[in-house]
Enzyme design. Structure first.
Site, PDB file in Angstrom:
ATOM      1  N   HIS A 174     -10.946  -4.017  -9.754  1.00  0.00           N
ATOM      2  CA  HIS A 174      -9.571  -3.516  -9.639  1.00  0.00           C
ATOM      3  C   HIS A 174      -8.702  -4.174 -10.709  1.00  0.00           C
ATOM      4  O   HIS A 174      -9.075  -5.187 -11.287  1.00  0.00           O
ATOM      5  CB  HIS A 174      -9.007  -3.843  -8.253  1.00  0.00           C
ATOM      6  N   GLY A 175      -7.517  -3.584 -10.927  1.00  0.00           N
ATOM      7  CA  GLY A 175      -6.527  -4.232 -11.799  1.00  0.00           C
ATOM      8  C   GLY A 175      -6.925  -4.275 -13.253  1.00  0.00           C
ATOM      9  O   GLY A 175      -6.664  -5.254 -13.954  1.00  0.00           O
ATOM     10  N   ASP A 194      -7.529   5.200  -2.553  1.00  0.00           N
ATOM     11  CA  ASP A 194      -7.477   3.845  -3.108  1.00  0.00           C
ATOM     12  C   ASP A 194      -6.657   2.955  -2.158  1.00  0.00           C
ATOM     13  O   ASP A 194      -5.570   3.343  -1.739  1.00  0.00           O
ATOM     14  CB  ASP A 194      -6.800   3.941  -4.490  1.00  0.00           C
ATOM     15  N   HIS A 195      -7.177   1.796  -1.817  1.00  0.00           N
ATOM     16  CA  HIS A 195      -6.468   0.833  -0.960  1.00  0.00           C
ATOM     17  C   HIS A 195      -5.991   1.424   0.366  1.00  0.00           C
ATOM     18  O   HIS A 195      -4.852   1.160   0.787  1.00  0.00           O
ATOM     19  CB  HIS A 195      -5.273   0.205  -1.693  1.00  0.00           C
ATOM     20  N   THR A 202      -1.877   1.396 -13.735  1.00  0.00           N
ATOM     21  CA  THR A 202      -0.595   1.129 -14.397  1.00  0.00           C
ATOM     22  C   THR A 202      -0.543   1.715 -15.812  1.00  0.00           C
ATOM     23  O   THR A 202       0.456   2.325 -16.206  1.00  0.00           O
ATOM     24  CB  THR A 202      -0.332  -0.392 -14.435  1.00  0.00           C
ATOM     25  N   HIS A 250      -3.335  -6.382 -10.057  1.00  0.00           N
ATOM     26  CA  HIS A 250      -2.732  -5.056 -10.237  1.00  0.00           C
ATOM     27  C   HIS A 250      -1.446  -5.189 -11.046  1.00  0.00           C
ATOM     28  O   HIS A 250      -0.774  -6.215 -10.992  1.00  0.00           O
ATOM     29  CB  HIS A 250      -2.406  -4.429  -8.877  1.00  0.00           C
TER      30      HIS A 250
HETATM   31  P1  13P Z   1      -3.972  -1.483 -12.514  1.00  0.00           P
HETATM   32  O1  13P Z   1      -2.692  -0.876 -12.093  1.00  0.00           O
HETATM   33  O2  13P Z   1      -3.832  -2.898 -12.915  1.00  0.00           O
HETATM   34  O3  13P Z   1      -4.695  -0.661 -13.522  1.00  0.00           O
HETATM   35  O4  13P Z   1      -4.923  -1.533 -11.224  1.00  0.00           O
HETATM   36  C1  13P Z   1      -5.493  -0.351 -10.757  1.00  0.00           C
HETATM   37  C2  13P Z   1      -6.197  -0.551  -9.481  1.00  0.00           C
HETATM   38  O5  13P Z   1      -6.917  -1.501  -9.270  1.00  0.00           O
HETATM   39  C3  13P Z   1      -6.023   0.475  -8.456  1.00  0.00           C
HETATM   40  O6  13P Z   1      -6.671   0.166  -7.286  1.00  0.00           O
END
Ligand code: 13P
Length: 282
Positions: free
Chosen positions: A206-207, A82-83, A231, A178
């Site tokens: 994402h997020g 991820d990222h 999160t 995020h």
């Molecule tokens: P959150 O932490 O907001 O769930 O985002 C997760 C995310 O996009 C990981 O790449």
């Protein structure tokens, strides 16, 4: 069942109108808890690690945990970087055996993001490993990633970006962030529909922690086929352990208190799978 790449998973989800949940994991307990939820609901899933998670225990440790659990599982599981924040880290993940890779050049100028994403896609293609890239900037803070200057994805740029990079899936910025939201996020659903019209590869949200379930469902109806949750899993795991230790301050066996955190993660992931509509899709 199988340790697989994310490619077929996402193409199937895209075709059938649901999304695959992508869950960030930090340790063996979270890997086990997520896979348990997937098995109970017969759902495919992607487990993923950020660069700072990779720094914590190493790509090989996460690969060993996830690959072993996936082999024994009754559902298909992929392991995703991820990222990924550099070409080098993406190549390390490829060589280690990750079955899905994200390169995040979203902070770079457009042409440089194209060049980096294309370089990673070209390098992963011979091994059949799919590559996700991001255009537009998802705001917020997670791990070491911080973006105070979010920017929405432009549909015409997205079309060009996908054509020129040869990536397998595209992360879009439509108003999610995020980490923890201060208020309710305002998502630009129309922008997502415009992107969907001109981009024919799976789209990634994402997020998603803290985004209302109905908004996540609306994004899926408009073309999202991978939804990232991090999160909320970290909070669920930590809250479970905190509450157990509060009630049992003399406890010292990690098997006892981690189990409570794991149960919280399993419960949360089952809810997210249902929101994504991936239950029964393994
Ligand atoms: P959150 O932490 O907001 O769930 O985002 C997760 C995310 O996009 C990981 O790449």
């Amino acid at each position: 069942m199988a340790f697989v790449t994310s490619e077929q998973m996402l193409l199937k989800a895209d075709k059938e109108g649901y999304a695959v949940g992508a869950f960030n994991v930090e340790n063996m307990e979270m890997v086990m808890a997520v896979i348990k939820a997937c098995e109970e609901l017969s759902a495919p899933a992607i487990l993923q690690t950020t660069p700072s998670t990779v720094k914590y225990a190493g790509l090989d440790m996460y690969l060993a945990n996830v690959a072993e659990a996936a082999k024994k599982a009754s559902v298909p599981i992929a392991l995703h970087l991820d990222h990924g924040d550099s070409f080098e880290l993406a190549m390390q993940a490829l060589r280690t055996g990750y079955t899905s890779i994200m390169i995040d050049g979203s902070k770079l100028p457009f042409e440089e993001n194209i060049a980096l994403s294309k370089a990673v896609a070209d390098a992963c293609r011979p091994s059949g490993i799919p590559v996700e890239a991001e255009l537009g900037k998802v705001g917020g803070k997670e791990d070491d990633m911080n973006c105070d200057d979010p920017g929405y994805t432009d549909p015409a740029d997205a079309k060009r970006f996908v054509e020129e990079t040869g990536i397998s899936s595209l992360a879009v910025a439509i108003g999610t962030a995020h980490g923890i939201y201060k208020g309710e996020p305002k998502l630009d659903f129309d922008r997502l529909s415009e992107i969907r019209k001109v981009v024919n590869i799976p789209l990634v949200l994402h997020g998603a922690s803290g985004v209302p379930d109905e908004s996540v469902r609306e994004c899926i109806r408009r073309g999202i086929s991978k939804v990232n949750f991090a999160t909320e899993l970290r909070i669920a795991y930590s809250d479970g352990i905190k509450s157990f230790l509060k009630d049992n301050p003399d406890a010292f066996d990690p098997k006892k208190y981690c189990k409570v955190g794991m149960d919280k993660v399993t419960e949360l992931v089952k809810n997210k799978i249902k929101v994504c509509g991936s239950n029964g899709k393994a």
